[in-house]
Design an enzyme around this catalytic site. Structure first.
Site, short mmCIF file in Angstrom:
data_model
loop_
_atom_site.label_atom_id
_atom_site.label_comp_id
_atom_site.label_asym_id
_atom_site.label_seq_id
_atom_site.Cartn_x
_atom_site.Cartn_y
_atom_site.Cartn_z
CB THR A 167 1.24 -0.94 12.35
OG1 THR A 167 2.65 -0.83 12.24
CG2 THR A 167 0.59 -0.31 11.13
CB VAL A 196 10.25 4.25 3.14
CG1 VAL A 196 8.77 4.28 2.78
CG2 VAL A 196 10.78 5.67 3.31
N GLY A 197 8.79 1.83 5.07
CA GLY A 197 8.16 0.51 5.07
C GLY A 197 7.02 0.43 4.08
CG ASP A 198 3.96 -2.22 5.19
OD1 ASP A 198 4.78 -1.96 6.09
OD2 ASP A 198 2.76 -2.48 5.42
N GLY A 219 2.20 -5.67 9.69
CA GLY A 219 3.10 -6.82 9.70
C GLY A 219 4.48 -6.42 9.22
CG HIS A 220 8.88 -8.14 8.14
ND1 HIS A 220 9.63 -8.91 7.30
CD2 HIS A 220 9.71 -7.16 8.59
CE1 HIS A 220 10.86 -8.42 7.22
NE2 HIS A 220 10.93 -7.37 8.01
N GLY A 221 7.00 -5.10 7.16
CA GLY A 221 6.84 -4.22 6.00
C GLY A 221 7.56 -4.70 4.75
C1 LIG Z 1 3.12 -4.62 13.06
O1 LIG Z 1 4.13 -3.81 12.53
C2 LIG Z 1 3.93 -3.14 11.44
O2 LIG Z 1 2.85 -3.20 10.92
C3 LIG Z 1 5.07 -2.37 10.88
C4 LIG Z 1 4.86 -1.80 9.50
N1 LIG Z 1 4.13 -2.65 8.60
C5 LIG Z 1 6.22 -1.52 8.91
O3 LIG Z 1 6.91 -2.44 8.57
O4 LIG Z 1 6.59 -0.41 8.81
#
Ligand SMILES: COC(=O)C[C@H](N)C(=O)O
EC number: 3.4.19.5
Length: 310
Positions: A167, A196-198, A219-221
């Protein structure tokens, strides 16, 4: 101290053979953002320029190079936020455009809404004259290979969720002390269609307020959303914490409370900045006072003159 721009290319684990491209990508995007600021451009112009460059770079999980949904499609999320007005614009699950961050900016500038999704976002893009691109032009061989690998029975779910992701995002302060953030992503590997993520969620994938500062997250959304990571970090800054301490506090809370890993870039309106992460790696770079700062592993911090392209 001003102006300053800080860029990230995603928290996670970057395979050795890809780390060189990731580092050179974030460094050149940072240079581009800094050139905008030095030319008198706003922090919003600078973060959109930096993120556009990274979307166009196939080494990152945003724009061309995005990870694929479980069905093998590209659905992208992006956000921008302007710390002067608290104006923000976002798109989620958008397809067939090269630069979601620019569409997010158009949502902010040209509509009364904060977020447009899926087909509605595409219709808006058409109405703004944003060219439609074939999905194939956004898919790299690497993304397709990882998609197939992760469909296999017994695929490692950790790699699926928090693996080799990239990302992209940026924060900046311009010479007038205005802060801004931008974040863009293809999401997480083999996500469900419509997930839909963060990233496009205000306070999660980013936040900017001239009274406190600006943050772009990665990171982990699902974990980032649970703790509203960007806004949490700014809350700690409001309580008097430095950019670095506030970033670490937010990331530590996400790790202990919901076992989430990630990374952030943070600025305050005075030009103090931080690039912090709880993942194994995060490609990041910053430009300030004609010096380029960059790193990849925890504790790494290299510097060189902004002029030197090597
Ligand atoms: C490193 O990965 C990401 O940042 C993915 C993003 N935050 C999502 O979950 O959509």
């Amino acid at each position: 101290m001003l102006p300053v721009v800080v860029v990230h290319g995603g928290a996670g684990h970057i395979p050795k053979e890809r780390s060189k491209n990731s580092m050179s990508g974030v460094c050149s995007a940072t240079r581009a953002g800094y050139a905008v600021l030095k030319g008198g451009g706003s922090s919003m112009d600078a973060v959109v320029e930096a993120v556009t460059q990274l979307e166009n770079n196939p080494s990152f999980n945003a724009g061309c190079g995005s990870v694929l949904t479980v069905k093998g499609d590209v659905e992208m999320d992006a956000i921008v936020m302007d710390g002067k007005t608290l104006g923000s614009g976002a798109v989620s699950a958008v397809r067939n455009i090269a630069n979601p961050v620019q569409l997010a900016r158009l949502v902010m500038d040209k509509t009364s809404h904060a977020c447009l999704t899926a087909e509605g976002a595409s219709q808006f893009a058409r109405s703004m004259g944003v060219p439609e691109v074939p999905q194939e032009s956004l898919i790299t061989e690497y993304a397709r290979m990882r998609w197939k690998k992760n469909l296999a029975p017994g695929a490692n779910p950790v790699e699926c969720q928090m693996g080799k992701m990239g990302t992209v995002g940026a924060v900046a302060v311009d010479s007038e002390g205005n802060v801004a953030c931008a974040t863009s992503t293809g999401g997480i590997l083999n996500k469900m269609e419509g997930r839909v993520g963060d990233t496009p969620c205000i306070g999660c994938g980013g936040y900017a307020d001239n009274q406190t500062g600006a943050v772009s997250t990665t990171g982990h959304g699902e974990a980032i959303m649970k703790v509203t990571l960007a806004r949490l970090i700014l809350f700690h800054m409001e309580q008097g914490q430095s950019v670095e301490a506030a970033s670490d506090l937010g990331l530590a809370y996400m790790k202990s409370r919901v076992e989430g890993l990630g990374g952030v870039v943070t600025v305050d309106p005075q030009g103090n900045w931080a690039a912090r992460f709880s993942s194994l790696q995060m490609a990041w770079a910053a430009a300030q006072k004609d010096t380029l700062h960059y790193g990849l592993y925890c504790g790494e911090h290299f510097t060189q003159s902004i002029e030197d392209p090597n």
